[in-house]
Design a protein around this motif. Structure first.
Motif, PDB file in Angstrom:
ATOM      1  N   GLY A 142       0.808  -1.206   0.000  1.00 45.90           N
ATOM      2  CA  GLY A 142       0.000   0.000   0.000  1.00 45.90           C
ATOM      3  C   GLY A 142       0.837   1.250   0.000  1.00 45.90           C
ATOM      4  O   GLY A 142       0.407   2.273   0.509  1.00 45.90           O
ATOM      5  N   ARG A 176      -0.561  -0.832  -7.502  1.00 44.56           N
ATOM      6  CA  ARG A 176      -0.557  -0.932  -6.044  1.00 44.56           C
ATOM      7  C   ARG A 176       0.338  -2.049  -5.527  1.00 44.56           C
ATOM      8  O   ARG A 176       0.798  -2.008  -4.394  1.00 44.56           O
ATOM      9  N   ARG A 185       6.282   3.444  -5.629  1.00 40.25           N
ATOM     10  CA  ARG A 185       5.188   3.909  -6.471  1.00 40.25           C
ATOM     11  C   ARG A 185       5.312   5.401  -6.765  1.00 40.25           C
ATOM     12  O   ARG A 185       5.761   6.182  -5.923  1.00 40.25           O
ATOM     13  N   GLU A 229      -4.115   3.699 -13.654  1.00 47.28           N
ATOM     14  CA  GLU A 229      -3.426   2.844 -12.686  1.00 47.28           C
ATOM     15  C   GLU A 229      -3.530   1.389 -13.131  1.00 47.28           C
ATOM     16  O   GLU A 229      -4.565   0.753 -12.972  1.00 47.28           O
TER      17      GLU A 229
END
Length: 286
Positions: free
Chosen positions: A13, A176, A181, A257
């Motif tokens: 996350g 994710r 990221r 995404e």
């Protein structure tokens, strides 16, 4: 953006960090003149050195993470203001200012090309700025080591950032499942007249101008390893065909995404349009 498999125990996350990248364009074969809008075009790609921990050996556009000082309200500026950019990019005003400044700063740091000019010449078509002398190189290195701010460099030289030379293109968010990221806004910009990108070393060991329509085949053949957003962006540029086509393209900046999943037994990045981009195997260098 990172395209490697997820290490065991990685934070799935992780919050994406804001970044900006610029697709620098010019008429095919041109040394930098702002002409030939209806002819073939080329895009600048840089190959990251193989010692990099992130995307070693991959071909990328100039760009990088947003720095805290990119949101400095003192940056001299022409063209659409931060408020208009915020509406275009889908962000708040400080974030829009930071993204535009990061796009211009990172392009200068990595190529020596500066999307800026003297304010009294901001409305002129032919503007030449030579950033090759030694004093400019000191400024470029000072931005990289953070001993100088972008506001300081522009203000001391009496220059203004030309935000009208940037065109918002897309926004990609790293899947994710990845431990590192980025939330990256892509911009298109034409090479300013008189300026020539330099191989300045650092994160890249090669720079080249290439026909965006030729990129997909080179990537598929394994001769030009790239991250999925780079391949997809080159394909979009190819569909525009010319600089005029890029200028007139209608773009909706919405987050893209991708997801990481197995396709035919191979780990792939799958983007919303259904295209699969195979990931390198663990420990492999692209």
């Amino acid at each position: 953006m990172h395209d490697g498999p997820v290490p065991e125990g990685a934070d799935r996350g992780a919050r994406p960090r804001p970044a900006a990248t610029v697709m620098l364009l010019r008429p095919a074969g041109s040394p930098g003149a702002r002409d030939g809008a209806d002819g073939p075009m080329e895009v600048l790609l840089m190959r990251r050195v193989r010692s990099m921990g992130f995307a070693p050996g991959a071909y990328v556009f100039p760009g990088g993470r947003v720095d805290g000082r990119d949101a400095d309200g003192g940056v001299p500026w022409t063209g659409p203001g931060p408020e208009e950019w915020a509406r275009t990019l889908g962000t708040d005003v400080p974030a829009a200012r930071a993204l535009v400044c990061a796009a211009v700063r990172e392009t200068f740091e990595e190529t020596g090309v500066l999307l800026a000019s003297e304010p009294e010449r901001a409305d002129e078509g032919a503007i030449t700025l030579d950033t090759s002398p030694e004093d400019w190189e000191r400024d470029r290195l000072g931005l990289i080591d953070r001993s100088r701010s972008f506001t300081e460099v522009l203000s001391r030289r009496g220059l203004v950032l030309r935000s009208e030379w940037l065109r918002a293109w897309s926004r990609w968010i790293t899947p994710r499942a990845e431990p590192r990221r980025y939330d990256t806004w892509f911009f298109a910009a034409e090479l300013p007249p008189g300026q020539v990108p330099r191989d300045v070393g650092g994160e890249a060991d090669l720079s080249l101008w290439t026909d965006p329509a030729a990129v997909a085949a080179e990537w598929e053949a394994g001769r030009m390893p790239m991250l999925p957003p780079t391949v997809a962006s080159c394909a979009e540029l190819a569909r525009c065909r010319t600089l005029r086509g890029v200028r007139e393209a209608r773009r909706d900046i919405v987050p893209i995404e991708p997801v990481v999943r197995k396709v035919g037994g191979q780990l792939c990045v799958v983007v919303p349009n259904g295209v699969d981009y195979p990931l390198p195997k663990p420990g492999a260098t692209p």
